[in-house]
Write a protein that holds these residues in place. Structure first.
Motif, mmCIF file in Angstrom:
data_model
loop_
_atom_site.group_PDB
_atom_site.id
_atom_site.type_symbol
_atom_site.label_atom_id
_atom_site.label_comp_id
_atom_site.label_asym_id
_atom_site.label_seq_id
_atom_site.Cartn_x
_atom_site.Cartn_y
_atom_site.Cartn_z
ATOM 1 N N ASP A 43 44.473 42.633 39.310
ATOM 2 C CA ASP A 43 44.483 41.178 39.255
ATOM 3 C C ASP A 43 45.600 40.690 40.162
ATOM 4 O O ASP A 43 46.576 41.410 40.396
ATOM 5 N N THR A 87 40.244 37.711 48.420
ATOM 6 C CA THR A 87 39.422 36.505 48.497
ATOM 7 C C THR A 87 39.622 35.637 47.256
ATOM 8 O O THR A 87 40.196 36.080 46.266
ATOM 9 N N GLU A 88 39.125 34.423 47.320
ATOM 10 C CA GLU A 88 39.266 33.498 46.191
ATOM 11 C C GLU A 88 38.634 34.026 44.912
ATOM 12 O O GLU A 88 39.078 33.707 43.819
ATOM 13 N N ASP A 89 37.578 34.853 45.039
ATOM 14 C CA ASP A 89 36.957 35.412 43.831
ATOM 15 C C ASP A 89 37.579 36.753 43.424
ATOM 16 O O ASP A 89 37.057 37.447 42.564
ATOM 17 N N GLY A 90 38.706 37.114 44.053
ATOM 18 C CA GLY A 90 39.448 38.301 43.630
ATOM 19 C C GLY A 90 39.027 39.608 44.270
ATOM 20 O O GLY A 90 39.557 40.659 43.926
ATOM 21 N N GLU A 91 38.098 39.568 45.210
ATOM 22 C CA GLU A 91 37.671 40.792 45.885
ATOM 23 C C GLU A 91 38.639 41.139 47.012
ATOM 24 O O GLU A 91 39.257 40.256 47.601
ATOM 25 N N LYS A 93 39.072 42.456 50.801
ATOM 26 C CA LYS A 93 38.262 42.484 52.013
ATOM 27 C C LYS A 93 39.173 42.793 53.202
ATOM 28 O O LYS A 93 40.189 42.133 53.392
ATOM 29 N N GLU A 106 38.707 32.479 53.829
ATOM 30 C CA GLU A 106 38.392 33.237 52.616
ATOM 31 C C GLU A 106 39.617 33.652 51.820
ATOM 32 O O GLU A 106 39.507 33.937 50.638
ATOM 33 N N GLY A 121 37.771 45.620 41.481
ATOM 34 C CA GLY A 121 38.079 44.290 40.987
ATOM 35 C C GLY A 121 37.782 44.124 39.509
ATOM 36 O O GLY A 121 37.017 44.867 38.928
#
Length: 122
Positions: A43, A87-91, A93, A106, A121
């Motif tokens: 996280d 990224t904003e969704d926690g992935e 990249k 992103e 994630g």
């Protein structure tokens, strides 16, 4: 090579950092880290103390924040110095460099190296 810092019992920056204090005081200091749990999930936390005050977080990686002067779609050098954007969704990249990560629209924070392969994630 990315090496996380192990979190000993208590906060690495102060043994006085308890979950209660982290919630009240230390969360006001924004210096994002990627906290890794025992099961290799992760996280993003607002700072080291917030991460270490969280149960089962065993390592952390300091994240770099994107420079606000970078503009989405801007033109920057194309040097290959890979970074791992969150990224904003926690992935996680991977990008060729910090400029390409920060101008992608992103990510706002990144690890200054390639993405760790063993993390997954939340």
């Amino acid at each position: 090579m990315l090496t996380g810092k192990s979190i000993p019992a208590g906060c690495p920056i102060s043994t006085k950092c308890t979950p209660e204090k982290a919630a009240k005081i230390y969360t006001k200091i924004y210096s994002p880290v990627l906290g890794v749990y025992n099961d290799k999930t992760y996280d993003v936390f607002g700072n080291i103390c917030e991460a270490c005050a969280t149960e089962d977080v065993v390592k952390y990686y300091q994240l770099n924040m994107c420079d606000p002067s970078f503009q989405v779609g801007g033109f920057y050098t194309m040097e290959y110095k890979p970074v791992c954007g969150v990224t904003e969704d926690g992935e996680l990249k991977e990008f060729g460099n910090a400029c390409s990560a920060c101008t992608s629209g992103e990510v706002e924070v990144y690890l200054p190296t390639k993405c760790p392969k063993k993390l997954k994630g939340q």
